[in-house]
Write an enzyme that holds these catalytic residues in place. Structure first.
Site, PDB file in Angstrom:
ATOM      1  N   SER A 171       0.845  -1.236  -0.093  1.00 30.98           N
ATOM      2  CA  SER A 171       0.142  -0.012   0.108  1.00 30.98           C
ATOM      3  C   SER A 171       0.742   1.149   0.107  1.00 30.98           C
ATOM      4  CB  SER A 171      -0.763   0.057   1.234  1.00 30.98           C
ATOM      5  OG  SER A 171      -0.150  -0.199   2.323  1.00 30.98           O
ATOM      6  N   TYR A 230      16.776   4.163  12.468  1.00 30.94           N
ATOM      7  CA  TYR A 230      16.273   3.722  11.345  1.00 30.94           C
ATOM      8  C   TYR A 230      17.475   3.199  10.452  1.00 30.94           C
ATOM      9  CZ  TYR A 230      14.159   4.068   6.498  1.00 30.94           C
ATOM     10  OH  TYR A 230      14.057   3.756   5.359  1.00 30.94           O
ATOM     11  N   LYS A 277      18.229  -0.730   9.370  1.00 29.47           N
ATOM     12  CA  LYS A 277      17.996  -1.208   7.704  1.00 29.47           C
ATOM     13  C   LYS A 277      19.431  -1.798   7.679  1.00 29.47           C
ATOM     14  CE  LYS A 277      14.508   0.436   5.465  1.00 29.47           C
ATOM     15  NZ  LYS A 277      13.934  -0.272   4.358  1.00 29.47           N
ATOM     16  N   PRO A 329      18.236   2.327  -2.389  1.00 32.57           N
ATOM     17  CA  PRO A 329      17.768   3.490  -3.073  1.00 32.57           C
ATOM     18  C   PRO A 329      18.043   4.712  -2.384  1.00 32.57           C
ATOM     19  CG  PRO A 329      15.804   2.554  -2.109  1.00 32.57           C
ATOM     20  CD  PRO A 329      16.965   1.768  -1.746  1.00 32.57           C
ATOM     21  N   ASN A 368      16.906   8.938  -1.808  1.00 31.26           N
ATOM     22  CA  ASN A 368      15.599   9.551  -1.327  1.00 31.26           C
ATOM     23  C   ASN A 368      14.642   9.293  -2.621  1.00 31.26           C
ATOM     24  OD1 ASN A 368      17.499  11.044   0.288  1.00 31.26           O
ATOM     25  ND2 ASN A 368      15.569  11.778   1.139  1.00 31.26           N
ATOM     26  N   LYS A 376       3.380  22.586   0.315  1.00 30.91           N
ATOM     27  CA  LYS A 376       3.549  23.829   0.551  1.00 30.91           C
ATOM     28  C   LYS A 376       3.346  24.787  -0.520  1.00 30.91           C
ATOM     29  CE  LYS A 376       6.726  23.061   4.631  1.00 30.91           C
ATOM     30  NZ  LYS A 376       7.722  23.075   5.216  1.00 30.91           N
ATOM     31  N   ARG A 422      21.139  16.161  -1.977  1.00 33.99           N
ATOM     32  CA  ARG A 422      20.092  15.096  -2.174  1.00 33.99           C
ATOM     33  C   ARG A 422      20.089  14.305  -3.525  1.00 33.99           C
ATOM     34  NH1 ARG A 422      21.102  15.198   2.419  1.00 33.99           N
ATOM     35  NH2 ARG A 422      19.841  15.331   4.139  1.00 33.99           N
ATOM     36  N   ASP A 453      19.023  20.386   9.703  1.00 36.63           N
ATOM     37  CA  ASP A 453      19.205  20.070   8.189  1.00 36.63           C
ATOM     38  C   ASP A 453      19.170  18.596   7.736  1.00 36.63           C
ATOM     39  OD1 ASP A 453      19.491  22.317   6.735  1.00 36.63           O
ATOM     40  OD2 ASP A 453      21.592  22.501   7.167  1.00 36.63           O
TER      41      ASP A 453
HETATM   42  P1  NAP Z   1       5.681   3.795   2.645  1.00 37.38           P
HETATM   43  O1  NAP Z   1       4.861   4.775   1.379  1.00 37.38           O
HETATM   44  O2  NAP Z   1       5.957   4.383   4.034  1.00 37.38           O
HETATM   45  O3  NAP Z   1       5.057   2.501   2.937  1.00 37.38           O
HETATM   46  C1  NAP Z   1       5.331   1.836   4.025  1.00 37.38           C
HETATM   47  C2  NAP Z   1       4.768   0.289   3.633  1.00 37.38           C
HETATM   48  O4  NAP Z   1       5.005  -0.619   4.923  1.00 37.38           O
HETATM   49  C3  NAP Z   1       3.161   0.532   3.824  1.00 37.38           C
HETATM   50  O5  NAP Z   1       2.684  -0.525   2.796  1.00 37.38           O
HETATM   51  C4  NAP Z   1       2.679   0.016   5.034  1.00 37.38           C
HETATM   52  O6  NAP Z   1       1.564  -0.491   5.083  1.00 37.38           O
HETATM   53  C5  NAP Z   1       3.967  -1.241   5.269  1.00 37.38           C
HETATM   54  N1  NAP Z   1       3.922  -1.238   6.834  1.00 37.38           N
HETATM   55  C6  NAP Z   1       4.751  -0.489   7.531  1.00 37.38           C
HETATM   56  N2  NAP Z   1       4.624  -0.988   8.990  1.00 37.38           N
HETATM   57  C7  NAP Z   1       4.093  -2.238   8.668  1.00 37.38           C
HETATM   58  C8  NAP Z   1       4.035  -3.294   9.488  1.00 37.38           C
HETATM   59  N3  NAP Z   1       4.235  -3.322  10.718  1.00 37.38           N
HETATM   60  N4  NAP Z   1       3.298  -4.623   9.104  1.00 37.38           N
HETATM   61  C9  NAP Z   1       3.056  -4.649   7.808  1.00 37.38           C
HETATM   62  N5  NAP Z   1       3.296  -3.714   6.845  1.00 37.38           N
HETATM   63  C10 NAP Z   1       3.826  -2.497   7.263  1.00 37.38           C
HETATM   64  O7  NAP Z   1       7.151   3.519   2.248  1.00 37.38           O
HETATM   65  P2  NAP Z   1       7.882   3.619   0.815  1.00 37.38           P
HETATM   66  O8  NAP Z   1       8.211   4.982   0.559  1.00 37.38           O
HETATM   67  O9  NAP Z   1       6.813   3.148  -0.436  1.00 37.38           O
HETATM   68  O10 NAP Z   1       9.259   2.685   1.026  1.00 37.38           O
HETATM   69  C11 NAP Z   1       9.365   1.669   0.366  1.00 37.38           C
HETATM   70  C12 NAP Z   1      10.750   0.977   0.895  1.00 37.38           C
HETATM   71  O11 NAP Z   1      11.742   1.656   0.368  1.00 37.38           O
HETATM   72  C13 NAP Z   1      10.829   1.109   2.501  1.00 37.38           C
HETATM   73  O12 NAP Z   1      11.598  -0.077   2.939  1.00 37.38           O
HETATM   74  C14 NAP Z   1      11.585   2.179   2.761  1.00 37.38           C
HETATM   75  O13 NAP Z   1      12.606   2.254   3.779  1.00 37.38           O
HETATM   76  C15 NAP Z   1      12.599   2.496   1.281  1.00 37.38           C
HETATM   77  N6  NAP Z   1      13.185   3.622   1.096  1.00 37.38           N
HETATM   78  C16 NAP Z   1      12.208   4.743   1.026  1.00 37.38           C
HETATM   79  C17 NAP Z   1      12.597   5.955   0.691  1.00 37.38           C
HETATM   80  C18 NAP Z   1      11.710   7.016   0.589  1.00 37.38           C
HETATM   81  O14 NAP Z   1      12.135   8.259   0.268  1.00 37.38           O
HETATM   82  N7  NAP Z   1      10.420   7.142   0.549  1.00 37.38           N
HETATM   83  C19 NAP Z   1      13.829   6.061   0.265  1.00 37.38           C
HETATM   84  C20 NAP Z   1      14.804   5.077   0.387  1.00 37.38           C
HETATM   85  C21 NAP Z   1      14.403   3.847   0.852  1.00 37.38           C
HETATM   86  P3  NAP Z   1       0.264   0.399   5.892  1.00 37.38           P
HETATM   87  O15 NAP Z   1      -0.044   1.336   4.432  1.00 37.38           O
HETATM   88  O16 NAP Z   1      -0.996  -0.507   5.903  1.00 37.38           O
HETATM   89  O17 NAP Z   1       0.827   1.108   6.761  1.00 37.38           O
END
Ligand code: NAP
Length: 304
Positions: free
Chosen positions: A12, A132, A136, A159, A161, A182, A204, A264
């Site tokens: 999701s 975090y 990770k 990945p 950001n 914003k 970034r 920052d």
């Molecule tokens: P996101 O939009 O915050 O989504 C997080 C997902 O994890 C959601 O589907 C959430 O489910 C699920 N989740 C969280 N806690 C959970 C739990 N206890 N049990 C089951 N599911 C759980 O994350 P994203 O941005 O798509 O990121 C995907 C991956 O990329 C992550 O591993 C993140 O660390 C990594 N990443 C992200 C970024 C970034 O900038 N966003 C950058 C580098 C790496 P619900 O929706 O039901 O809460």
């Protein structure tokens, strides 16, 4: 490609939504289906779906302030989810496991940039997302250890950001979504200034979530099992990205005001993508300017 046995956690989330466009028949799991911090839920999920490929996107992800305020939650929830997911993938004979790290888990500073995959353990992660970052990193340690001891070919992608149409806005949002929100609010309310956190100087790499989804899809399709960084080669300052966004959206009358009382975060964390370019020669990430045009419409409609 037979996608019926691909299980994707974090389905999701922002990256999950991008992956759905490429792998529509895979099984997508959210926290409403299973709480992955609970081992019995993880066991039940594997019993039900019996996947042979797992893409583990789920994580407790959040902005800088939330990371500073809730370090224990960020550490424990991520450690639990990752530990159970790798452990039960192995116990259930999963052939390919793709874990997702983040460039913010790299050392706070290194001698030479961009950072390469082998620099991961050269120093501690930055203090603003220390818990975090370490949680990770443990996923990388766990996967490397499993491969070494049991001969699996599990992998992790790191990945930079990310941003995208499904990025969270409001409390706990990431930089690009917060910036665009914003700008949109200022435009609708005829304001001529927005306030951003920090000095605007940190650098970034920002990539559209569809580009990470494409890389994941290629790893599955081409049976690539290596671990590597995934990023764009644009390494821009926060101020440059804000200015580029205003220019792209023809809203240059809106001025930027930096709240230097706010943190920052890490000054720079740019990573090398030489390994990625060698493995996937067709990798062509969306330039930041084009990505902004695509995402702004979706984010600004949330306030209509
Ligand atoms: P996101 O939009 O915050 O989504 C997080 C997902 O994890 C959601 O589907 C959430 O489910 C699920 N989740 C969280 N806690 C959970 C739990 N206890 N049990 C089951 N599911 C759980 O994350 P994203 O941005 O798509 O990121 C995907 C991956 O990329 C992550 O591993 C993140 O660390 C990594 N990443 C992200 C970024 C970034 O900038 N966003 C950058 C580098 C790496 P619900 O929706 O039901 O809460």
């Amino acid at each position: 490609m037979n996608t019926s046995k691909i299980l994707i956690t974090g389905g999701s989330g922002m990256v999950g939504q991008s992956l759905k466009k490429l792998l529509p028949d895979a099984i997508y799991i959210s926290s409403k289906d299973y709480d992955l911090t609970n081992e019995s839920d993880v066991i039940s999920m594997f019993e039900k779906y019996k996947p042979n490929i797992v893409v583990h996107l789920a994580a407790k992800v959040g902005g800088i302030i939330d990371n500073i305020e809730k370090p224990y939650e960020y550490f424990v929830e991520n450690i639990r989810m990752n530990t159970y997911m790798v452990e039960h993938s192995y116990k259930n004979g999963v052939e390919q496991f793709i874990g997702i790290l983040s460039t913010c888990i790299y050392p706070d500073t290194v001698e030479s940039y961009p950072m390469k995959e082998e620099d991961l353990h050269l120093g501690p992660p930055t203090m603003t997302n220390f818990s975090y970052g370490y949680a990770k990193r443990c996923l990388a340690v766990q996967i490397d250890a499993l491969n070494k001891e049991y001969g699996t070919k599990y992998q992790y992608l790191t990945p930079c950001n990310l941003y995208g149409e499904h990025d969270k806005t409001g409390h706990n949002s990431h930089f690009v979504a917060a910036l665009l929100e914003k700008i949109s609010i200022a435009d609708k309310n005829k304001k001529d200034e927005i306030q951003l956190f920090g000095t605007g100087t940190p650098l970034r790499q920002f990539m559209h979530s569809d580009d990470l989804a494409w890389v994941i899809h290629e790893c599955i399709d081409k049976k690539i099992y290596e671990s590597f960084n995934v990023a764009t080669e644009e390494n821009l300052s926060i101020k440059q990205m804000a200015e580029m966004s205003l220019e792209t959206l023809n809203l240059t009358h809106i001025k930027l005001n930096f709240d230097i009382t706010k943190p920052d975060g890490q000054y720079r964390k740019d990573v090398s993508i030489d390994k990625l370019k060698h493995l996937l020669t067709d990798f062509k990430p969306l330039p930041f300017k084009e990505g902004i045009k695509r995402v702004y419409d979706k984010i600004s409609k949330r306030h209509d």
